[in-house]
Design a protein around this motif. Structure first.
Motif, PDB file in Angstrom:
ATOM      1  N   GLU A 119      30.331-101.693  43.181  1.00 27.32           N
ATOM      2  CA  GLU A 119      31.125-101.247  42.027  1.00 27.32           C
ATOM      3  C   GLU A 119      32.454-101.991  41.971  1.00 27.32           C
ATOM      4  OE1 GLU A 119      29.549 -96.633  41.655  1.00 27.32           O
ATOM      5  OE2 GLU A 119      31.234 -97.098  42.987  1.00 27.32           O
ATOM      6  N   GLY A 121      31.933-105.386  40.701  1.00 27.40           N
ATOM      7  CA  GLY A 121      31.657-105.344  39.274  1.00 27.40           C
ATOM      8  C   GLY A 121      32.910-105.216  38.437  1.00 27.40           C
ATOM      9  N   LYS A 180      34.347-110.027  37.965  1.00 26.66           N
ATOM     10  CA  LYS A 180      33.602-110.452  36.773  1.00 26.66           C
ATOM     11  C   LYS A 180      33.962-111.902  36.443  1.00 26.66           C
ATOM     12  CE  LYS A 180      33.402-105.899  34.645  1.00 26.66           C
ATOM     13  NZ  LYS A 180      33.859-105.069  33.541  1.00 26.66           N
TER      14      LYS A 180
END
Length: 197
Positions: A187, A190, A194
């Motif tokens: 997570e 993410g 990016k």
């Protein structure tokens, strides 16, 4: 409980600041490898060790321990910019004690040197000594705890004194605490890694 039981996972949990994560990944964890050991905890650990019961094995020494938790109650609150690590341990070289007793003594111990808090010395020498007796008196080996499960008793916040170094291969990153968000490693990546940012 926040995690499945140790009998299923085979790991305990260590919290570290993200500032130490690179060194942890590369070198593992030793009891004295963080600045906070000397600046925040060493004297306190020595004080508790000084009042240790005679029945506690000599190898059990807070001053040389890495601290971990058996588990956390539901929805634990972690400090921002820290990491929750799962660590594999040698059960023969670990001890379990009630962290609640030590925590009740930590602030008075630290603040006693400030003139407006000097009455904390009386607390330490009376209530504090009783807390330490209870801390050591209710402590037990990690293996004994697996039989008696003190860590699951109400009011017993089990801290694991890991009395051996933890090599990098016995460490897994579970969560990064980012601005009070508890993110798994995936997570976190993410959000912050990016490619289209």
């Amino acid at each position: 409980m926040f995690f499945e039981d140790y009998t299923k996972t085979g790991v305990v949990y260590h919290i570290a600041t993200i500032n130490d994560l690179k060194k942890i990944i590369e070198e593992g964890i030793q009891y004295d490898d963080k600045v906070t050991y000397r600046t925040k905890y060493c004297d306190f650990h020595q004080f508790l060790d000084h009042h240790r019961h005679e029945g506690i094995p000599t190898w059990v020494n807070r001053s040389r321990a890495i601290f971990a938790s058996m588990n956390y109650r539901n929805a634990p609150l972690f400090h921002s910019h820290s990491v929750v690590l799962a660590i594999r341990i040698d059960e023969e070289k670990c001890w379990v004690a009630n962290e609640n007793r030590a925590n009740q003594l930590y602030e008075p111990f630290v603040l006693k040197e400030i003139p407006q808090f000097d009455s904390a010395n009386a607390y330490i020498n009376n209530v504090g000594i009783e807390l330490i007796r209870d801390y050591w008196g209710s402590s037990l080996s990690f293996k004994d705890n697996l039989q008696k499960r003190y860590d699951q008793k109400e009011g017993y916040d089990a801290e694991v004194l890991v009395l051996h170094s933890i090599p990098p291969e016995d460490i897994e990153i579970l969560y990064i605490i980012s601005d009070h968000r508890v993110l798994t490693l995936q997570e976190w990546m993410g959000v912050f890694l990016k490619e289209d940012i």
